[in-house]
Design a protein around this motif. Structure first.
Motif, PDB file in Angstrom:
ATOM      1  N   SER A   1      13.406  75.650 -54.838  1.00  0.00           N
ATOM      2  CA  SER A   1      12.144  76.360 -54.588  1.00  0.00           C
ATOM      3  C   SER A   1      11.119  76.002 -55.657  1.00  0.00           C
ATOM      4  CB  SER A   1      12.379  77.867 -54.579  1.00  0.00           C
ATOM      5  OG  SER A   1      12.934  78.290 -55.813  1.00  0.00           O
TER       6      SER A   1
ATOM      7  N   ALA B   1       8.578  73.960 -55.510  1.00  0.00           N
ATOM      8  CA  ALA B   1       8.579  72.498 -55.534  1.00  0.00           C
ATOM      9  C   ALA B   1       7.450  71.954 -56.401  1.00  0.00           C
ATOM     10  CB  ALA B   1       8.454  71.944 -54.110  1.00  0.00           C
TER      11      ALA B   1
ATOM     12  N   ASP C   1       1.540  73.820 -51.496  1.00  0.00           N
ATOM     13  CA  ASP C   1       1.873  73.138 -50.239  1.00  0.00           C
ATOM     14  C   ASP C   1       1.902  71.629 -50.426  1.00  0.00           C
ATOM     15  OD1 ASP C   1       1.892  75.684 -49.214  1.00  0.00           O
ATOM     16  OD2 ASP C   1       0.169  75.406 -47.875  1.00  0.00           O
TER      17      ASP C   1
ATOM     18  N   VAL D   1       5.185  70.676 -52.009  1.00  0.00           N
ATOM     19  CA  VAL D   1       6.282  70.732 -51.041  1.00  0.00           C
ATOM     20  C   VAL D   1       6.292  69.429 -50.238  1.00  0.00           C
ATOM     21  CG1 VAL D   1       7.164  71.869 -48.965  1.00  0.00           C
ATOM     22  CG2 VAL D   1       6.320  73.246 -50.880  1.00  0.00           C
TER      23      VAL D   1
ATOM     24  N   ALA E   1      11.100  72.756 -44.684  1.00  0.00           N
ATOM     25  CA  ALA E   1      10.106  72.987 -45.725  1.00  0.00           C
ATOM     26  C   ALA E   1       9.438  74.336 -45.481  1.00  0.00           C
ATOM     27  CB  ALA E   1       9.061  71.880 -45.721  1.00  0.00           C
TER      28      ALA E   1
ATOM     29  N   GLY F   1       8.366  76.390 -51.198  1.00  0.00           N
ATOM     30  CA  GLY F   1       7.177  76.547 -52.016  1.00  0.00           C
ATOM     31  C   GLY F   1       7.439  77.557 -53.120  1.00  0.00           C
TER      32      GLY F   1
END
Length: 655
Positions: A92, A94, A100, A103, A128, A193
């Motif tokens: 998580s 990312a 976004d 990710v 995702a 995310g």
């Protein structure tokens, strides 16, 4: 504590490192997985990838926390392990901020690795989950007075704050991850995310135990969710809970919420004290840990050493859900903005005549820079980091002389050119300014490190949003078409071609070693060193087992002081040498500014949390004049706190 025979395991979790991109030991992780998958209990690789610890820049600028190559390196290893052992990979936040774009960047890395020659057997069903929140929603909730600061020192959110940031990330709870797992139980990878650090851990434990999101109202369910959350809170930092610190850790979670935790590093071990002590890490207080949707209560948590002397069993945590006490589900919002551009210069001062009047000299340097820019209408700032002031040289031949000063000048301005112009003027004043008693008229300042005079450091960011937003019922969930209004979107894509699939045994045999060998001992502990007689303690640093400081979010610094034995702890506790008055003086804050302080018996610890301050005002980390973005060096005044003679005598008698 429950006996082993009465516990039913629901999952194993391996966290190979506390942060994706920091580098992991593939062989060590493979050994852990090999012992777990043979139990036929669901097993996963789960790790965190983000934090606000590094400051606001990545949120404001859209940059990755680490070089992209670091993520490629770690994910190459993790995909090989996930494929070889047939276990899911979940991470998580990312890219560091969980935006976004990041990710999508991590999805690109995975796809890139899966398409490389030799990886034709890869076939990963990849989910995702995106966590960014639309500004329009935040503004609407602001109008409804449904947004509050995350902490007492966080400024009130304004419309301008919301409009000033390029993106707003939110810390998702476990619900979107659970929804994704339930909707697609054959998933191989989840790239999340920004999320509350324990969220993917809680989600996997809930998913494998078939615990329903709606099942939260009973004491039994509070104990279950409490165990899942407590486990995730410890595991997301990897093996920091071990002694010595391990790269990674392994958790086994049981059906009643009890969990076991042990390190992956063979010579490390978890102890009840080391695991309980981790509860304090990075937190404003150790007993109540707030998160999305509720509060983790740890006042009744219990820790038991198991027979292998490396594993600790934990139970007793309770997660109290907000909705059952009449409060809305809240998520944390994070956003940052660029406030200007920075330039700096650095070097050293050695002249004892100058060093003794350094403060007034630097004020004249500021005045010189101001005079040279008197016609500039734009506002700018200039200040100095001074290292070594008011210290005496330790060299025998320089006894009594002031220590060398290391100086960094830092300027902030609306443009890079102006910041560099200001810092250049300050540098010239530092080199050539006069001062009373001056003898060295050729120059005052040793500079030119790395061949640089002035260094342009680029945009300067600042946290603008670190707030809690109230959600409506169901908004904490994953958005599914024709669903119930969840805020969080997701996508699914298959990575790879799956032409051949090597067996677990084949993968393990092909794993490269990190350093050519794995050092193991029979009981997992390192050799002991001979006991030596220690000198009498004089300062707090002499009697504490652990003394550390760390961020507790961007706006707070927390200090943990831990002791080695119960007898030592109770001696200090009853001596009343650790209290708010003493800490306020040593940490240079008002006593009324202290956010939380107190003893925590389970970890044999005292903890105090204060606002992060600069020049007497609360600030967030990572912006103008930052010199300790993690807050990890703020404990030194406490380390050197002198002990009263009565405590020293009692301590020596105890020894």
């Amino acid at each position: 504590m429950n006996s082993q025979s009465s516990l039913e395991p629901v999952c194993h979790i391996v966290t190979p490192i506390g942060m994706l991109g920091y580098g992991l030991d593939e062989q060590e992780t493979a050994f852990a997985l090999q012992s777990l998958v043979s139990t036929n209990v669901p097993t996963a690789l789960i790790l965190d990838s983000g934090s606000t610890d590094g400051g606001p820049s990545k949120l404001a600028l859209g940059t990755l926390t680490l070089p992209r190559s670091s993520y490629v390196r770690d994910l190459t290893k993790l995909l090989r392990l996930a494929n070889g052992f047939k276990v899911p990979l979940i991470f998580s936040s990312a890219g560091g901020d969980g935006s976004d774009d990041h990710v999508r960047e991590m999805l690109g890395v995975i796809e890139e690795i899966a398409s490389q020659p030799g990886n034709e057997h890869y076939n990963f069903k990849t989910i995702a989950i995106f966590s960014e929140i639309e500004k329009s929603l935040v503004l609407a909730r602001l109008d409804l007075d449904a947004i509050s600061g995350c902490g007492t020192t966080v400024p009130k959110l304004t419309t301008d704050d919301v409009e000033s940031v390029p993106r707003i990330a939110s810390q998702m709870g476990p619900e979107p991850f659970i929804d994704a797992m339930v909707a697609h139980p054959d998933f191989d990878i989840i790239v999340g995310g920004r999320a509350y650090d324990p969220s993917p851990y809680v989600a996997f434990a809930a998913f494998t135990s078939n615990t329903q999101i709606q099942d939260t109202a009973t004491t039994q369910s509070e104990r279950l969710w409490g165990g899942f959350t407590h486990m995730g809170k410890i595991m997301e930092c990897g093996g920091i809970c071990a002694t010595p610190k391990s790269h990674g850790a392994i958790a086994t979670v049981y059906k009643d919420g009890t969990f076991d935790i042990r390190p992956t590093l063979p010579e490390a071990r978890c102890t009840p004290l080391s695991v309980a002590a981790h509860t304090l890490y990075e937190k404003s207080r150790p007993d109540l840990l707030s998160g999305p949707g509720g509060v983790l209560h740890l006042t009744r948590a219990a820790y038991e050493q198991l027979d292998d002397d490396r594993t600790v069993r934990v139970c007793g945590g309770l997660f109290r859900f907000s909705r059952h006490v009449g409060l809305p589900y809240r998520i944390k919002l994070e956003g940052a903005k660029v406030i200007g551009y920075r330039s700096m210069y650095m070097g050293s001062l050695k002249d004892p005549i100058l060093i003794r009047q350094l403060d007034s000299f630097l004020e004249r340097a500021k005045a010189y820079a101001q005079k040279q820019h008197a016609d500039i209408q734009e506002s700018w700032e200039l200040d100095f980091h001074v290292y070594g002031q008011n210290q005496i040289s330790a060299l025998p031949e320089k006894a009594g002389q002031p220590s060398e000063i290391f100086l960094i000048g830092e300027a902030l301005a609306p443009s890079q050119d102006l910041a560099t112009s200001v810092i250049s003027a300050a540098r010239i004043a530092t080199i050539h300014g006069n001062y009373p008693g001056q003898k060295a008229t050729s120059g005052n300042f040793a500079y030119g490190l790395a061949g640089k005079m002035d260094i342009e450091t680029g945009p300067c960011a600042k946290f603008a949003i670190y707030h809690l937003m109230d959600l409506k019922v169901g908004e904490e969930r994953l958005w599914i078409e024709d669903g119930d209004g969840g805020l969080f979107a997701y996508t699914i894509k298959t990575m790879g071609h799956n032409q051949t699939k090597p067996s677990i045994k084949e993968v393990v045999l092909k794993l490269p070693t990190e350093d050519g060998s794995i050092i193991r001992t029979s009981n997992g502990t390192s050799e002991s060193t001979p006991n030596t007689k220690k000198a009498s303690p004089k300062v707090l640093g002499d009697i504490s087992r652990v003394l550390r400081s760390k961020n507790a979010g961007p706006y707070e610094i927390t200090v943990d002081i831990m002791f080695a034995t119960k007898a030592q702890y109770h001696l200090v506790k009853t001596a009343n040498v650790l209290n708010q008055t003493i800490f306020a003086r040593l940490m240079e804050v008002e006593e009324t500014d202290i956010i939380w302080s107190g003893f925590f018996d389970q970890a044999l610890a005292f903890k105090v949390t204060i606002p992060r301050m600069w020049r007497g005002k609360p600030v967030a980390n990572g912006s103008f004049m930052e010199n300790d973005v993690h807050g990890s060096q703020k404990y030194l005044s406490l380390f050197h706190m002198k002990l009263p003679a009565s405590l020293i005598q009692a301590w020596e008698e105890l020894a």
